[in-house]
Design a protein around this motif. Structure first.
Motif, PDB file in Angstrom:
ATOM      1  N   ALA B 165       1.142  -1.144   0.158  1.00 48.73           N
ATOM      2  CA  ALA B 165      -0.200   0.045   0.087  1.00 48.73           C
ATOM      3  C   ALA B 165       0.640   0.865  -0.503  1.00 48.73           C
ATOM      4  O   ALA B 165       0.468   1.989  -1.048  1.00 48.73           O
ATOM      5  N   GLU B 166       1.596   1.509   0.870  1.00 45.95           N
ATOM      6  CA  GLU B 166       2.763   1.832   1.105  1.00 45.95           C
ATOM      7  C   GLU B 166       2.163   3.529   0.795  1.00 45.95           C
ATOM      8  O   GLU B 166       2.552   4.310   0.066  1.00 45.95           O
ATOM      9  N   LEU B 202      -3.336 -12.275  -0.993  1.00 43.46           N
ATOM     10  CA  LEU B 202      -4.134 -10.581  -1.275  1.00 43.46           C
ATOM     11  C   LEU B 202      -2.498  -9.983  -1.527  1.00 43.46           C
ATOM     12  O   LEU B 202      -2.144  -9.292  -0.417  1.00 43.46           O
ATOM     13  N   ILE B 203      -2.917  -9.242  -2.726  1.00 42.29           N
ATOM     14  CA  ILE B 203      -1.192  -8.497  -2.683  1.00 42.29           C
ATOM     15  C   ILE B 203      -2.391  -6.426  -3.411  1.00 42.29           C
ATOM     16  O   ILE B 203      -2.875  -6.606  -3.623  1.00 42.29           O
ATOM     17  N   GLY B 204      -2.134  -6.081  -1.557  1.00 46.06           N
ATOM     18  CA  GLY B 204      -2.759  -4.880  -1.728  1.00 46.06           C
ATOM     19  C   GLY B 204      -1.946  -3.471  -2.209  1.00 46.06           C
ATOM     20  O   GLY B 204      -0.697  -3.387  -1.312  1.00 46.06           O
ATOM     21  N   LYS B 209      -0.929   4.082  -7.225  1.00 48.45           N
ATOM     22  CA  LYS B 209       0.478   3.640  -7.872  1.00 48.45           C
ATOM     23  C   LYS B 209       0.168   2.679  -9.136  1.00 48.45           C
ATOM     24  O   LYS B 209       0.379   1.187  -9.172  1.00 48.45           O
ATOM     25  N   PRO B 210      -0.537   2.796  -9.720  1.00 50.65           N
ATOM     26  CA  PRO B 210      -1.125   1.820 -11.111  1.00 50.65           C
ATOM     27  C   PRO B 210      -0.261   1.229 -11.991  1.00 50.65           C
ATOM     28  O   PRO B 210      -0.063  -0.119 -12.241  1.00 50.65           O
ATOM     29  N   GLY B 240      -2.306   1.418   4.169  1.00 51.88           N
ATOM     30  CA  GLY B 240      -0.558   0.596   4.225  1.00 51.88           C
ATOM     31  C   GLY B 240      -0.679   0.210   6.065  1.00 51.88           C
ATOM     32  O   GLY B 240       0.023   0.073   6.056  1.00 51.88           O
ATOM     33  N   GLY B 241      -1.199   0.073   7.127  1.00 52.39           N
ATOM     34  CA  GLY B 241      -1.083   0.232   8.408  1.00 52.39           C
ATOM     35  C   GLY B 241      -1.623  -1.687   8.755  1.00 52.39           C
ATOM     36  O   GLY B 241      -2.423  -1.770   7.328  1.00 52.39           O
ATOM     37  N   ALA B 242      -0.443  -2.325   8.385  1.00 54.41           N
ATOM     38  CA  ALA B 242      -1.663  -3.555   8.843  1.00 54.41           C
ATOM     39  C   ALA B 242      -3.189  -4.162   9.496  1.00 54.41           C
ATOM     40  O   ALA B 242      -4.046  -4.499   8.232  1.00 54.41           O
TER      41      ALA B 242
END
Lengths: 344, 577
Positions: B165-166, B202-204, B209-210, B240-242
């Motif tokens: 997420a950053e 799952l990758i968030g 960030k296209p 981006g917090g877990a």
């Protein structure tokens, strides 16, 4: 040099900007006030502003607090304006000064200043004045075109500061009871709502002129909602409750209970819903709390108006609900992240 | 299309990401020296296993993991150990910590690596050991040893969440990593999935960030990864917090103090997945990471940076601009201000921001809280920050805990929106540390009290034992006397020759009695002496002194116990014979 600890960035927003936006939102209502009742209200607002700032500075000095940052926060100005709008415009100058000075010094600074006052300072000022000076506090100017005589601006100034009228004019000729007050008195005299509302001081929905001022405050309130200075909870529930209770009584007995829209556009309902009850310092912080608070205030306003001794119930309803805020907050704490009932 | 579960609150600060994500990742130049702290991770500090003057190779372990939760530290390049001493580290306090200083020799000579061509053939325990020895820790900022998080435990794990997420402004290291090394991230994720027995990955990635999203999606297709989904999540800090990302992707809320694995989810940063792959497949320990260098610099960019690289040498490569007043490690929301520009890059260093007054104006003086609840509106933990502030300010710590102080993730969103400029997060940190301090001292006091009570008991018991012994002896003596008195005298008429003994007879007749008297006298004497030399100031000892005394007593008791038990063994042994 950035601060020592994160976060190192902040949103450009400040207490003084918030208060300034609230002051701006009052302007449509004030403009309509001037249009219908003449410029005397501007004198009261100026007097209240100066008194508020002077009292604020004096109290800060006595409390050994920095003066400049607090004077710039605009909160004292807002108290002054709200109080000036609750006092008859043609009141003698000292009435405004005494009320504002009391509001700022006692109900704000003696409780610890900005952010610490349990009661709305403007409403405390109003309560003190209406109890101490009931006569002066009920002599409201007749709207433009209704009074038998009308004063020019200079003549109004002369009265406010020196207490002198032009030859042959008396205060009674210039003032009258408020639409709410008139309604109450006439109902006591066995009048019927229909007949009473036919009197010339009433306009389309409520008092002639004053209903338009209320509409101005409604307009300003919508601006506050749109800019997210206030949330919908308090105004919607307050006006909703007032409408519902007034509507119920009106349905049961239309001859003795006036229709709900009259209540919306009379007295301090509109300015109260958007500008007074929504004061964050003296209202609950939780959403559920705001709903309870606004409901209580709406109910009390109606009860005082319909059955109490005072013509308007807004100020006392506000103060009574202010007392309950810590309790309401304590009992309406929402569940936090991860500790709610997990959805199936 | 997957349904997302947006979390409450959040803010939208200016991202400033375009500054540093325009150029590819560059290799940072070899610095003049590397300052490598031994404590770069959560858990125990690594133990230095090299000596000053020793030549080390790239990838050689210089700090060994110690204890259960710990991680190894390696030489990022070949060179000579110049010092093992206390130096300033990347911590806002500026308190020094043990560091190894390495002077590179420029050869960049690798130690023998152990690549693993088929990791699926390895046992899970071996894989975890490899990760621990490779010093792989969470690269999202927490630096928790990854091997510790890769257990399935007793709870079945359904979902492995990869965090790309950053959400913090300025930082773009994960963005660039995903754009350039997507395939390896996914390979690492497969190892993690296997270790966790997780069903899906799952990758968030935040939707600002296209490029990273499409690179990752392409890599999923190319690598034929099954049940791996790249999901664009709304850009909102702290997305981006877990906890927040898990909620957005799965709808599961992980409460404070609960492990996400108990709810069937585990979460890793994308950088950690990449390092996992490098460690397992290529046998490369974690000796470098991608660091965004941005802010008040000429050429903001991401650098593949050796751990230990001094911050000033790293920043120098981007062209320093005048007006830099300090350096922030991490993002502007949760980062820390570095105590010095000379500290080394560590495993948790995702970003270095050169700060200037223009970028980060000094904080304005705080006004009182006006209860506007803007903080409530943005709090992702759904707390009442204004109440917590009130309690923290008045040190009403119990109340603060009642209002869920420890659910605060210190994201700083409340401070960001506060119109009164109140540094709210600092109040919460303060309150938390006060509570921790109180708990520590309470524990110490409890332990001291227990020791004291034990000692009192022991003294009482010993007294009792002595008295019992004495009584038993006395009783035995009496019985013996009685027996002798009743028994017929063997030689009732003493002969003339024995007459001399007659006078002594009464004394000899009862030797036990004489002994008793002597013992009693000795005891009395000892008692007297004891009262004379008894310390007079034992009444008013400080708790610390009491604790010390109690500790000494406990130690003595232990020794005595040991002595007794060995004596017992001895007698037992004899008995057996």
């Amino acid at each position: 040099m950035p601060g020592f600890f994160s976060p190192f960035i902040t949103k450009p927003d400040s207490v003084s900007q918030i208060m300034l936006k609230v002051l701006l939102a009052l302007i449509p209502g004030i403009a309509l006030y001037v249009w219908y009742f003449g410029p005397a209200i501007l004198v009261s607002i100026t007097l209240a502003s100066l008194t508020a700032l002077a009292t604020e500075a004096l109290m800060l000095r006595l409390r050994n607090r920095p003066i400049a940052p607090f004077l710039k926060d605009n909160s004292a100005l807002l108290t002054g304006w709200l109080l000036a709008l609750s006092i008859p415009p043609l009141a003698p100058w000292w009435l405004v000064v005494v009320g504002t000075a009391f509001a700022i010094s006692v109900s704000k600074h003696l409780y610890g200043g900005l952010g610490n006052n349990p009661f709305n300072p403007a409403m405390i000022g109003y309560a003190v004045l209406i109890i101490s000076f009931p006569v002066q506090m009920t002599q409201w100017l007749s709207p433009h075109g209704l009074g038998s005589v009308e004063l020019g601006f200079i003549e109004q100034l002369n009265y406010i500061f020196l207490g002198v009228f032009p030859e042959g004019i008396k205060l009674d000729a210039l003032t009258m009871a408020t639409p709410l007050d008139t309604l109450k008195t006439q109902l006591h005299l066995d009048g019927h709502v229909g007949e009473i509302l036919a009197m010339p001081i009433y306009g389309r929905l409520a008092g002639h002129g004053s209903e338009m001022v209320a509409a101005g405050f409604l307009f300003g309130g919508l601006y506050l909602l749109a800019t997210r200075i206030i949330s919908w909870h308090i105004p919607v529930v307050y006006l909703g409750t007032l409408f519902a209770v007034a509507g119920l009584f009106h349905l049961l007995d239309p001859a003795h209970y006036v229709e709900p829209l009259f209540h919306w556009f009379s007295g301090a309902a509109m300015i109260g819903a958007f500008f007074i009850l929504t004061d964050p310092i003296t209202s609950p912080t939780t959403h559920r709390g705001k709903l309870i608070f606004a409901f209580g205030a709406g109910l009390l306003t109606y009860l005082i108006r319909a059955f109490g001794g005072f013509p308007d119930g807004m100020a006392f309803a506000t103060l009574l609900m202010n007392i309950c805020v810590p309790l309401i907050d304590a009992y309406t704490q929402p569940k936090v992240f991860g500790k709610k009932e997990q959805k199936p | 299309m997957r349904t997302l579960h947006p979390f409450h609150g959040g803010i939208h600060p200016a991202t400033h990401k375009a500054q540093s994500n325009q150029k590819p990742i560059a290799q940072a130049a070899l610095p003049s020296k590397l300052i490598i702290p031994l404590h770069q991770h959560v858990g125990n500090s690594a133990k230095p296993v090299v000596e000053v003057g020793q030549r080390v190779l790239k990838g050689q372990i210089i700090g060994a993991p110690e204890g259960h939760v710990s991680s190894a530290v390696h030489a990022p390049t070949s060179g000579v150990i110049a010092a093992i001493d206390m130096q300033q580290v990347a911590h806002p306090s500026g308190i020094p910590d043990l560091c190894i200083t390495l002077i590179p020799d420029g050869h960049d000579e690798w130690i023998a690596r152990e690549p693993c061509d088929d990791w699926k053939a390895e046992s899970h325990t071996d894989l975890r050991h490899r990760l621990r020895d490779a010093g792989v820790v969470g690269l999202g900022g927490a630096a928790f040893p990854s091997d510790m998080k890769l257990y399935a435990h007793k709870h079945k794990i359904k979902t492995l969440v990869l965090n790309g997420a950053e959400c913090e402004p300025y930082i773009t290291c994960d963005d660039l990593l995903m754009r350039e090394r997507a395939a390896e991230i996914l390979q690492g994720a497969e190892i993690m999935r296997a270790l966790l027995y997780a069903e899906e990955v799952l990758i968030g990635i935040e939707d600002n960030k296209p490029e990273a999203i499409s690179a990752m999606r392409a890599a999923v297709l190319d690598g034929k990864h099954e049940r791996v989904e790249v999901i664009a999540v709304p850009t909102v800090y702290p997305g981006g917090g877990a906890k927040q990302l898990i909620r957005v992707l799965t709808g599961i809320e992980v409460a404070a103090g609960v492990r996400s694995t108990n709810l069937g989810v585990q979460c890793f940063n994308v950088g950690t997945a990449y390092s996992t792959w490098r460690a397992i497949r290529h046998g490369e320990p974690l000796i470098s990471r991608i660091v965004t260098v941005t802010g008040n610099v000429g050429q903001p960019q991401n650098f593949e940076t050796l751990l230990g690289t001094p911050v000033n040498e790293l920043v120098a490569q981007t062209g320093q601009l005048p007006g830099t007043t300090g350096y922030i490690m991490g993002g502007p929301m949760m980062g820390i201000r570095l105590p010095s520009a000379k500290v080394g890059v560590i495993k948790a260093t995702n970003c270095i921001i050169a700060a200037s007054d223009k970028l980060f104006p000094p904080a304005l003086p705080a006004l009182p809280c006006i209860r506007c609840t803007r903080c409530v509106d943005v709090c992702p933990a759904e707390l009442q920050p204004q109440e917590l502030y009130w309690f923290a300010q008045s040190k009403n710590l119990l109340k603060a805990q009642e209002y869920h102080l420890f659910d605060c993730i210190e994201c700083g969103a409340c401070s960001y929106v506060c119109p009164s400029n109140i540094p709210l997060v600092q109040y919460y940190r303060f309150a938390k540390s006060e509570i921790w301090a109180q708990e520590t001292s309470k524990k110490a006091a409890d332990a001291a009290r227990e020791r004291h009570e034990y000692r009192e008991q022991r003294i009482e018991r010993e007294k009792q034992e002595k008295a019992d012994k004495l009584a038993a002896k006395e009783k035995a003596a009496q019985e013996a006397k009685a027996q002798r008195a009743s028994a017929p005298l063997p030689n009732p008429l003493p002969q003339a020759g024995e007459g001399a003994n007659v006078a002594d007879a009464p004394v000899d007749a009862d030797p036990e009695n004489t002994m008793q008297l002597k013992i009693q006298a000795a005891i009395d004497h000892a008692k007297q002496q004891a009262t004379v030399i008894k310390p007079k100031n034992t009444e008013q000892l400080t708790p610390q002194q009491q604790a010390e005394i109690a500790e000494i007593e406990a130690r003595r008791a232990r020794i005595r116990e040991l002595a007794l038990s060995s004596a017992d063994e001895h007698t037992d042994g004899q008995g057996d014979k």
